[in-house]
Design a protein around this motif. Structure first.
Motif, mmCIF file in Angstrom:
data_model
loop_
_atom_site.group_PDB
_atom_site.id
_atom_site.type_symbol
_atom_site.label_atom_id
_atom_site.label_comp_id
_atom_site.label_asym_id
_atom_site.label_seq_id
_atom_site.Cartn_x
_atom_site.Cartn_y
_atom_site.Cartn_z
ATOM 1 N N ALA A 130 0.828 -1.207 0.000
ATOM 2 C CA ALA A 130 0.000 0.000 0.000
ATOM 3 C C ALA A 130 0.857 1.250 0.000
ATOM 4 C CB ALA A 130 -0.938 -0.014 1.201
ATOM 5 N N ALA A 131 1.922 1.247 0.796
ATOM 6 C CA ALA A 131 2.826 2.400 0.819
ATOM 7 C C ALA A 131 3.496 2.586 -0.535
ATOM 8 C CB ALA A 131 3.865 2.226 1.919
ATOM 9 N N ALA A 132 3.896 1.484 -1.162
ATOM 10 C CA ALA A 132 4.549 1.563 -2.461
ATOM 11 C C ALA A 132 3.624 2.098 -3.540
ATOM 12 C CB ALA A 132 5.070 0.186 -2.858
ATOM 13 N N LEU A 133 2.318 1.854 -3.363
ATOM 14 C CA LEU A 133 1.339 2.289 -4.365
ATOM 15 C C LEU A 133 0.710 3.636 -4.038
ATOM 16 C CD1 LEU A 133 -0.569 -1.066 -5.059
ATOM 17 C CD2 LEU A 133 1.168 0.041 -6.498
ATOM 18 N N ALA A 134 1.185 4.295 -3.012
ATOM 19 C CA ALA A 134 0.539 5.529 -2.547
ATOM 20 C C ALA A 134 0.344 6.541 -3.670
ATOM 21 C CB ALA A 134 1.360 6.141 -1.416
ATOM 22 N N ARG A 135 1.327 6.668 -4.548
ATOM 23 C CA ARG A 135 1.228 7.640 -5.639
ATOM 24 C C ARG A 135 0.952 6.985 -6.984
ATOM 25 N NH1 ARG A 135 6.188 11.907 -4.295
ATOM 26 N NH2 ARG A 135 5.500 12.431 -2.182
ATOM 27 N N ARG A 136 0.767 5.657 -6.980
ATOM 28 C CA ARG A 136 0.585 4.956 -8.254
ATOM 29 C C ARG A 136 -0.556 3.945 -8.168
ATOM 30 N NH1 ARG A 136 6.040 3.485 -11.389
ATOM 31 N NH2 ARG A 136 4.425 3.390 -13.001
ATOM 32 N N ARG A 137 -1.517 4.204 -7.311
ATOM 33 C CA ARG A 137 -2.575 3.216 -7.101
ATOM 34 C C ARG A 137 -3.306 2.874 -8.391
ATOM 35 N NH1 ARG A 137 -5.073 -0.447 -7.058
ATOM 36 N NH2 ARG A 137 -6.606 -1.259 -5.574
ATOM 37 N N ASP A 138 -3.539 3.849 -9.239
ATOM 38 C CA ASP A 138 -4.296 3.599 -10.464
ATOM 39 C C ASP A 138 -3.519 2.777 -11.481
ATOM 40 O OD1 ASP A 138 -6.392 5.030 -9.421
ATOM 41 O OD2 ASP A 138 -5.957 6.865 -10.528
ATOM 42 N N ASP A 139 -2.209 2.604 -11.260
ATOM 43 C CA ASP A 139 -1.399 1.828 -12.188
ATOM 44 C C ASP A 139 -1.442 0.329 -11.896
ATOM 45 O OD1 ASP A 139 -0.575 4.193 -13.370
ATOM 46 O OD2 ASP A 139 1.318 4.286 -12.263
ATOM 47 N N ALA A 140 -2.012 -0.053 -10.760
ATOM 48 C CA ALA A 140 -1.902 -1.445 -10.304
ATOM 49 C C ALA A 140 -3.259 -2.124 -10.181
ATOM 50 C CB ALA A 140 -1.185 -1.502 -8.953
ATOM 51 N N VAL A 141 -3.247 -3.414 -10.356
ATOM 52 C CA VAL A 141 -4.366 -4.291 -10.022
ATOM 53 C C VAL A 141 -3.952 -5.062 -8.775
ATOM 54 C CG1 VAL A 141 -5.702 -6.309 -10.742
ATOM 55 C CG2 VAL A 141 -5.187 -4.492 -12.388
ATOM 56 N N VAL A 142 -4.633 -4.835 -7.671
ATOM 57 C CA VAL A 142 -4.287 -5.490 -6.409
ATOM 58 C C VAL A 142 -5.073 -6.790 -6.282
ATOM 59 C CG1 VAL A 142 -4.375 -5.337 -3.896
ATOM 60 C CG2 VAL A 142 -3.634 -3.360 -5.251
ATOM 61 N N ALA A 143 -4.333 -7.872 -6.154
ATOM 62 C CA ALA A 143 -4.929 -9.193 -5.916
ATOM 63 C C ALA A 143 -4.470 -9.636 -4.529
ATOM 64 C CB ALA A 143 -4.469 -10.180 -6.981
ATOM 65 N N THR A 144 -5.364 -9.572 -3.560
ATOM 66 C CA THR A 144 -5.005 -10.006 -2.225
ATOM 67 C C THR A 144 -5.914 -11.152 -1.801
ATOM 68 O OG1 THR A 144 -4.416 -9.296 0.007
ATOM 69 C CG2 THR A 144 -6.381 -8.262 -0.998
ATOM 70 N N LYS A 145 -5.883 -11.491 -0.509
ATOM 71 C CA LYS A 145 -6.538 -12.736 -0.105
ATOM 72 C C LYS A 145 -7.160 -12.603 1.281
ATOM 73 C CE LYS A 145 -2.982 -15.276 -2.656
ATOM 74 N NZ LYS A 145 -1.909 -14.245 -2.739
ATOM 75 N N ILE A 146 -8.108 -13.487 1.530
ATOM 76 C CA ILE A 146 -8.655 -13.716 2.864
ATOM 77 C C ILE A 146 -8.122 -15.071 3.315
ATOM 78 C CG2 ILE A 146 -10.744 -14.084 4.216
ATOM 79 C CD1 ILE A 146 -10.399 -11.183 3.273
ATOM 80 N N TRP A 147 -7.546 -15.088 4.514
ATOM 81 C CA TRP A 147 -6.866 -16.309 4.972
ATOM 82 C C TRP A 147 -7.131 -16.506 6.464
ATOM 83 C CZ3 TRP A 147 -1.927 -16.982 7.766
ATOM 84 C CH2 TRP A 147 -1.483 -18.302 7.765
#
Length: 257
Positions: free
Chosen positions: A54-71
């Motif tokens: 999230a910190a890495a994407l702070a200024r580039r959120r629209d450039d990424a597709v986040v695929a995370t998980k429920i575990w």
């Protein structure tokens, strides 16, 4: 880079890489995005990786597709995980049930979250061939958008049932472990052994392995974790055609044996 149903075909994993090092995360994620990668895969299982991403994407959120998980087997903890992810990312493009944990209980809830627009696609994952029958049962419900599974020259069990089933049902396929958890990198073929693959854009053994998986048209994206920006760029370069034919794939399989 070629794009398939999940966008550019080479993604970035976050397992065992930058953990809580936000500076390193920014460097690796930035290099991957600059090289054309879009899908970044993470999980609560990966320590502090979600927060660092999230910190890495702070200024580039629209450039990424986040695929995370429920575990988690706990419904309360599952909701806590999702709320934390929404706080970090604002929206989750792909929410996956990690390693089939409580998938029957989690699925109706995640479908409701998808309907509400808080998550996009709903997926399911597992790394172990012993769980593939249950993973197939999950896919046969017709309620999952994506599946994540291992595929490499040493782990091909998914070719028997899961890849044909995913193709039949229109489920998008994410490949994990393209290097067999690093075991395929312990012996790197000599440069001359890769020469027949160079017309396909292959300069390194990792690129050959990534291109081997992507040459199966049923695969939508391959993810590989790294803590080195230069590796993220090298991996992304494997996502450009031309793809291997049967002869080139057999060569990679022989080199991997």
């Amino acid at each position: 880079m070629e794009e398939r149903r999940l966008g550019p075909v080479v993604g970035l994993g976050t397992s065992g890489t930058f953990e809580d090092d936000e500076t390193l995360a920014g460097s690796v994620v930035g290099a991957a995005l600059d090289a054309g990668t879009r899908l970044v895969d993470t999980s609560p299982m990966y320590g502090a990786a979600e927060g660092s991403l999230a910190a890495a994407l702070a200024r580039r959120r629209d450039d990424a597709v986040v695929a995370t998980k429920i575990w988690t087997p706990s419904s309360d903890e599952a909701r806590h995980q999702l709320e934390a992810q929404l706080a970090w990312f604002g929206h989750v493009e792909m929410e996956q049930i990690h390693n089939l944990v409580a998938w029957r209980e989690r699925l109706p809830w995640l479908e409701a979250e998808r309907e509400a627009g808080r998550v996009g696609m709903v997926g399911v994952t597992h790394y172990g061939a012993s769980a593939f029958d249950e993973l197939a049962d999950a896919l046969r419900t017709g309620r999952f958008d994506t599946v994540q599974l291992p595929l490499n020259p040493l782990e091909r069990e998914c070719e028997r049932t899961l890849l044909p089933l995913a193709a039949q049902l229109g489920v998008r396929v994410i490949v994990m472990r393209p290097f067999a958890r690093g075991s395929l990198l312990r012996r790197v073929p000599a440069a001359g052994e890769l020469d027949p693959l160079r017309p396909f854009g292959v300069e390194t053994w990792p690129q050959a392995l990534l291109k081997w998986a992507l040459s199966d048209s049923r695969v939508d994206v391959v993810i590989r974790a790294t803590s080195r920006p230069e590796r993220a760029r090298e991996n992304a370069a494997a996502g450009t055609p031309p793809w291997f034919g049967a002869e080139e794939r057999r060569r990679v399989e022989r080199l991997a044996a």
